[in-house]
Design an enzyme around this catalytic site. Structure first.
Site, PDB file in Angstrom:
ATOM      1  N   SER A 239       1.044  -1.229  -0.017  1.00  0.00           N
ATOM      2  CA  SER A 239      -0.026  -0.005  -0.079  1.00  0.00           C
ATOM      3  C   SER A 239       0.734   1.363   0.114  1.00  0.00           C
ATOM      4  CB  SER A 239      -0.918  -0.157   1.288  1.00  0.00           C
ATOM      5  OG  SER A 239      -1.430   0.923   1.316  1.00  0.00           O
TER       6      SER A 239
ATOM      7  N   TYR B 107      -2.345  -0.932  11.039  1.00  0.00           N
ATOM      8  CA  TYR B 107      -2.480  -1.484   9.778  1.00  0.00           C
ATOM      9  C   TYR B 107      -1.244  -1.054   8.756  1.00  0.00           C
ATOM     10  CZ  TYR B 107      -3.788  -1.961   4.859  1.00  0.00           C
ATOM     11  OH  TYR B 107      -3.868  -2.132   3.612  1.00  0.00           O
TER      12      TYR B 107
ATOM     13  N   LYS C 269       1.955  -3.560   6.686  1.00  0.00           N
ATOM     14  CA  LYS C 269       2.476  -3.508   5.431  1.00  0.00           C
ATOM     15  C   LYS C 269       3.852  -3.464   5.646  1.00  0.00           C
ATOM     16  CE  LYS C 269      -1.411  -4.422   3.369  1.00  0.00           C
ATOM     17  NZ  LYS C 269      -1.664  -5.557   2.751  1.00  0.00           N
TER      18      LYS C 269
HETATM   19  P1  NAD Z   1     -10.889  -7.311   1.352  1.00  0.00           P
HETATM   20  O1  NAD Z   1     -11.548  -7.091   2.801  1.00  0.00           O
HETATM   21  O2  NAD Z   1     -12.111  -7.035   0.387  1.00  0.00           O
HETATM   22  O3  NAD Z   1     -10.342  -8.556   0.916  1.00  0.00           O
HETATM   23  C1  NAD Z   1      -9.534  -9.370   1.778  1.00  0.00           C
HETATM   24  C2  NAD Z   1      -9.969 -10.603   1.975  1.00  0.00           C
HETATM   25  O4  NAD Z   1      -9.096 -11.611   2.599  1.00  0.00           O
HETATM   26  C3  NAD Z   1     -11.240 -10.933   2.384  1.00  0.00           C
HETATM   27  O5  NAD Z   1     -12.154 -11.840   1.146  1.00  0.00           O
HETATM   28  C4  NAD Z   1     -11.216 -11.682   3.617  1.00  0.00           C
HETATM   29  O6  NAD Z   1     -12.211 -12.248   4.212  1.00  0.00           O
HETATM   30  C5  NAD Z   1      -9.653 -12.458   3.323  1.00  0.00           C
HETATM   31  N1  NAD Z   1      -9.010 -12.597   4.472  1.00  0.00           N
HETATM   32  C6  NAD Z   1      -8.572 -11.712   5.539  1.00  0.00           C
HETATM   33  N2  NAD Z   1      -7.919 -12.335   6.549  1.00  0.00           N
HETATM   34  C7  NAD Z   1      -7.682 -13.689   5.970  1.00  0.00           C
HETATM   35  C8  NAD Z   1      -7.187 -14.917   6.661  1.00  0.00           C
HETATM   36  N3  NAD Z   1      -6.328 -14.679   7.765  1.00  0.00           N
HETATM   37  N4  NAD Z   1      -7.111 -15.777   5.992  1.00  0.00           N
HETATM   38  C9  NAD Z   1      -7.739 -16.202   4.810  1.00  0.00           C
HETATM   39  N5  NAD Z   1      -8.486 -15.106   4.241  1.00  0.00           N
HETATM   40  C10 NAD Z   1      -8.492 -13.851   4.789  1.00  0.00           C
HETATM   41  O7  NAD Z   1     -10.048  -6.216   0.900  1.00  0.00           O
HETATM   42  P2  NAD Z   1      -9.195  -5.525  -0.151  1.00  0.00           P
HETATM   43  O8  NAD Z   1      -9.662  -4.222  -0.288  1.00  0.00           O
HETATM   44  O9  NAD Z   1      -9.613  -6.562  -1.299  1.00  0.00           O
HETATM   45  O10 NAD Z   1      -7.697  -5.688   0.009  1.00  0.00           O
HETATM   46  C11 NAD Z   1      -6.682  -6.723  -0.453  1.00  0.00           C
HETATM   47  C12 NAD Z   1      -5.303  -6.595  -0.036  1.00  0.00           C
HETATM   48  O11 NAD Z   1      -4.998  -5.032  -0.616  1.00  0.00           O
HETATM   49  C13 NAD Z   1      -5.093  -6.212   1.336  1.00  0.00           C
HETATM   50  O12 NAD Z   1      -4.006  -6.997   1.497  1.00  0.00           O
HETATM   51  C14 NAD Z   1      -5.210  -4.963   1.721  1.00  0.00           C
HETATM   52  O13 NAD Z   1      -4.456  -4.460   2.771  1.00  0.00           O
HETATM   53  C15 NAD Z   1      -4.491  -4.547   0.466  1.00  0.00           C
HETATM   54  N6  NAD Z   1      -4.792  -2.933   0.236  1.00  0.00           N
HETATM   55  C16 NAD Z   1      -6.183  -2.631  -0.132  1.00  0.00           C
HETATM   56  C17 NAD Z   1      -6.225  -1.199  -0.386  1.00  0.00           C
HETATM   57  C18 NAD Z   1      -7.707  -0.737  -0.548  1.00  0.00           C
HETATM   58  O14 NAD Z   1      -7.695   0.661  -0.241  1.00  0.00           O
HETATM   59  N7  NAD Z   1      -8.822  -1.550  -0.677  1.00  0.00           N
HETATM   60  C19 NAD Z   1      -5.195  -0.299  -0.610  1.00  0.00           C
HETATM   61  C20 NAD Z   1      -3.875  -0.832  -0.502  1.00  0.00           C
HETATM   62  C21 NAD Z   1      -3.662  -2.069   0.040  1.00  0.00           C
HETATM   63  C1  WQD Z   2      -9.438   9.449   0.852  1.00  0.00           C
HETATM   64  C2  WQD Z   2      -9.718  11.001   0.921  1.00  0.00           C
HETATM   65  C3  WQD Z   2      -9.971  11.577   3.449  1.00  0.00           C
HETATM   66  C4  WQD Z   2     -13.665   9.675   4.025  1.00  0.00           C
HETATM   67  C5  WQD Z   2      -6.757   4.423   3.117  1.00  0.00           C
HETATM   68  C6  WQD Z   2      -5.888   4.024   3.988  1.00  0.00           C
HETATM   69  C7  WQD Z   2      -4.575   3.239   3.319  1.00  0.00           C
HETATM   70  C8  WQD Z   2      -5.314   2.479   2.014  1.00  0.00           C
HETATM   71  C9  WQD Z   2      -6.445   3.313   1.230  1.00  0.00           C
HETATM   72  C10 WQD Z   2      -5.081   0.241   2.467  1.00  0.00           C
HETATM   73  C11 WQD Z   2      -8.834  11.479   2.208  1.00  0.00           C
HETATM   74  C12 WQD Z   2     -11.207  12.013   2.658  1.00  0.00           C
HETATM   75  C13 WQD Z   2     -12.577  10.200   3.433  1.00  0.00           C
HETATM   76  C14 WQD Z   2     -14.833  10.576   4.285  1.00  0.00           C
HETATM   77  C15 WQD Z   2     -13.602  12.188   3.597  1.00  0.00           C
HETATM   78  N1  WQD Z   2      -5.886   1.143   2.353  1.00  0.00           N
HETATM   79  N2  WQD Z   2     -12.301  11.520   3.327  1.00  0.00           N
HETATM   80  N3  WQD Z   2     -14.633  11.560   3.889  1.00  0.00           N
HETATM   81  O1  WQD Z   2      -7.159   7.508   3.700  1.00  0.00           O
HETATM   82  O2  WQD Z   2      -6.243   7.682   1.388  1.00  0.00           O
HETATM   83  O3  WQD Z   2      -6.244   5.629   2.315  1.00  0.00           O
HETATM   84  O4  WQD Z   2      -7.528   3.583   2.341  1.00  0.00           O
HETATM   85  O5  WQD Z   2      -3.913   0.068   2.221  1.00  0.00           O
HETATM   86  O6  WQD Z   2      -4.112   2.639   3.992  1.00  0.00           O
HETATM   87  O7  WQD Z   2      -5.372   4.891   5.011  1.00  0.00           O
HETATM   88  O8  WQD Z   2      -8.301   6.717   1.669  1.00  0.00           O
HETATM   89  O9  WQD Z   2     -10.674   6.915   0.973  1.00  0.00           O
HETATM   90  O10 WQD Z   2     -10.271   6.817   3.504  1.00  0.00           O
HETATM   91  O11 WQD Z   2      -9.827   8.974   1.975  1.00  0.00           O
HETATM   92  O12 WQD Z   2     -13.369  13.458   3.393  1.00  0.00           O
HETATM   93  O13 WQD Z   2     -15.839  10.180   4.668  1.00  0.00           O
HETATM   94  O14 WQD Z   2     -11.098  11.320   1.471  1.00  0.00           O
HETATM   95  O15 WQD Z   2      -9.825  12.578   4.364  1.00  0.00           O
HETATM   96  O16 WQD Z   2      -8.329  12.906   1.937  1.00  0.00           O
HETATM   97  P1  WQD Z   2      -7.019   7.038   2.480  1.00  0.00           P
HETATM   98  P2  WQD Z   2      -9.918   7.115   2.056  1.00  0.00           P
END
Ligand code: NAD
Ligand code: WQD
Length: 333
Positions: A123, A148, A152
């Site tokens: 991330s 969190y 990572k």
């Molecule tokens: P999500 O929660 O939709 O998907 C994660 C999946 O993993 C879920 O289906 C959950 O049931 C499964 N899971 C969690 N822990 C588990 C375990 N111990 N064993 C087996 N399954 C497990 O999340 P997502 O948004 O699809 O995120 C996927 C990956 O991407 C994660 O590693 C997350 O940290 C990373 N990521 C997400 C974002 C985002 O904003 N969505 C941003 C950056 C990184």
């Molecule tokens: C985006 C923008 C908020 C909600 C997060 C995690 C990051 C990654 C992605 C997994 C910001 C603003 C938000 C609301 C708002 N996840 N906002 N009102 O914070 O960039 O990243 O998700 O790895 O680790 O921190 O994403 O969608 O929460 O926010 O004004 O109700 O929207 O302040 O500027 P963020 P976000």
């Protein structure tokens, strides 16, 4: 390739499973369904014409993972993690156990089965508060503002150390910026439980009439309109990035880090406006205090993914909003 996809029922995992099938790979999903619903597996089948193999299991269960990895697996894409920033502050042990513990268990199972190809979901959060924009992969890892984010950073370090100890490992680390949107079919998308933490799912629920108004966290940032700027990336573009990383680096040992974003930022107000246009609904909002831990702006330099992987994004903000709305307004609930 036969690819083990941990967390493949989740938001990004399910779209990547679709992309894997479309690219001719054979995904094998493992997910404990802690944040997803099994019905997604059938919907992947409806989109692609192929229902992927699915195992309900936890990645921390080394015995099950070793058995799965030993069944002809060539590579793994590791999505399984918990990702709610606020919850990670309230219950850090749950996050270190699931995310870091789960990664270590999965890696040891893969290695004992002789599988040494892993694509890892990282991330942009690992950069912390950026000193300079756009963010490049060579910039130092920063200081996370929540557990969190620390998971990572720790998992990336585990992967680098693993490769030092066993140079056979090929490990693309993909640092996602802000994944949003849904499959253009409207069949799969993001389905957060309760009140969403992230901006686009929150805006979507306001458009759908399930929530009252958007709270905009701060309008006094040093950005063009004062609201936070982020690099939103369509989840289908992100999914394709995984296939490219897998294909390009499958016989290329090393740790390969890539930013996956569009390379351009949009403000909170821009996103709200784009969603209004996509949904045809008025989206009321109120400016409130900044959210602790937020940075003013974050967007990627995506040159490395373009030159090494031949990857770039196809979808813009209007598509991200249109596909999210198609999913949210028609989603089976
Ligand atoms: P999500 O929660 O939709 O998907 C994660 C999946 O993993 C879920 O289906 C959950 O049931 C499964 N899971 C969690 N822990 C588990 C375990 N111990 N064993 C087996 N399954 C497990 O999340 P997502 O948004 O699809 O995120 C996927 C990956 O991407 C994660 O590693 C997350 O940290 C990373 N990521 C997400 C974002 C985002 O904003 N969505 C941003 C950056 C990184
Ligand atoms: C985006 C923008 C908020 C909600 C997060 C995690 C990051 C990654 C992605 C997994 C910001 C603003 C938000 C609301 C708002 N996840 N906002 N009102 O914070 O960039 O990243 O998700 O790895 O680790 O921190 O994403 O969608 O929460 O926010 O004004 O109700 O929207 O302040 O500027 P963020 P976000």
């Amino acid at each position: 390739m036969r690819v083990l996809v941990s967390g493949g029922v989740g938001f990004i995992g399910s779209h990547t499973v679709v992309a894997l099938i479309e690219a001719g790979h054979e995904p094998v999903i493992v997910d404990n369904l802690s944040n997803s619903d099994e019905s997604v597996v059938g919907r992947i089948g409806e989109i692609t014409g192929h229902v992927p193999e699915f195992h309900k299991a936890d990645v921390r269960d080394v015995e099950s993972m070793t058995e799965l990895a030993g069944a002809g697996i060539d590579a793994c894409i590791h999505f399984a993690a918990l990702k709610a920033v606020g919850e990670s502050v309230a219950d850090p042990m749950k996050y270190y156990d699931n995310n870091v513990g789960g990664t270590i268990a999965l890696l040891s199972a893969l290695e004992s089965a002789g599988v040494t190809r892993l694509v890892f979901s990282s991330s942009a959060t690992v950069y912390g508060d950026p000193e300079k924009l756009p963010l490049t992969e060579s910039m130092p890892i920063g200081v996370a503002t929540n557990p969190y984010g620390w998971t990572k950073i720790m998992m990336e370090q585990v992967l680098r150390d693993l490769h030092v100890a066993n140079e056979e490992w090929s490990i693309p680390i993909l640092r996602y910026f802000n994944p949003v949107g849904a499959h253009p079919s409207g069949m799969i998308g993001e389905d957060p439980q309760g009140i969403p933490n992230n901006l686009m799912p929150y805006v979507a629920k306001v458009a759908a009439g399930e929530l009252d108004h958007v709270r905009v966290f701060g309008a006094d940032y040093p950005t063009p309109d004062g609201t936070g700027v982020r690099d939103y990336i369509h989840v289908v573009d992100l999914a394709v990035g995984h296939i490219r990383a897998l294909d390009v680096h499958s016989d290329d040992p090393g740790v390969h880090v890539y930013n996956l974003g569009t390379g351009r930022g949009h403000s909170v107000l821009e996103l709200i406006k784009a969603y209004e246009e996509a949904s045809g609904r008025k989206i009321p909002y109120e400016i409130v205090e900044r959210r602790p831990g937020d940075v003013a702006a974050s967007f990627a330099d995506v040159q490395k993914a373009y030159s090494d992987l031949g990857w770039s994004t196809e979808f813009g903000l209007a598509d991200m909003c249109a596909h999210s709305w198609k999913w949210v307004s028609g989603a089976p609930r």
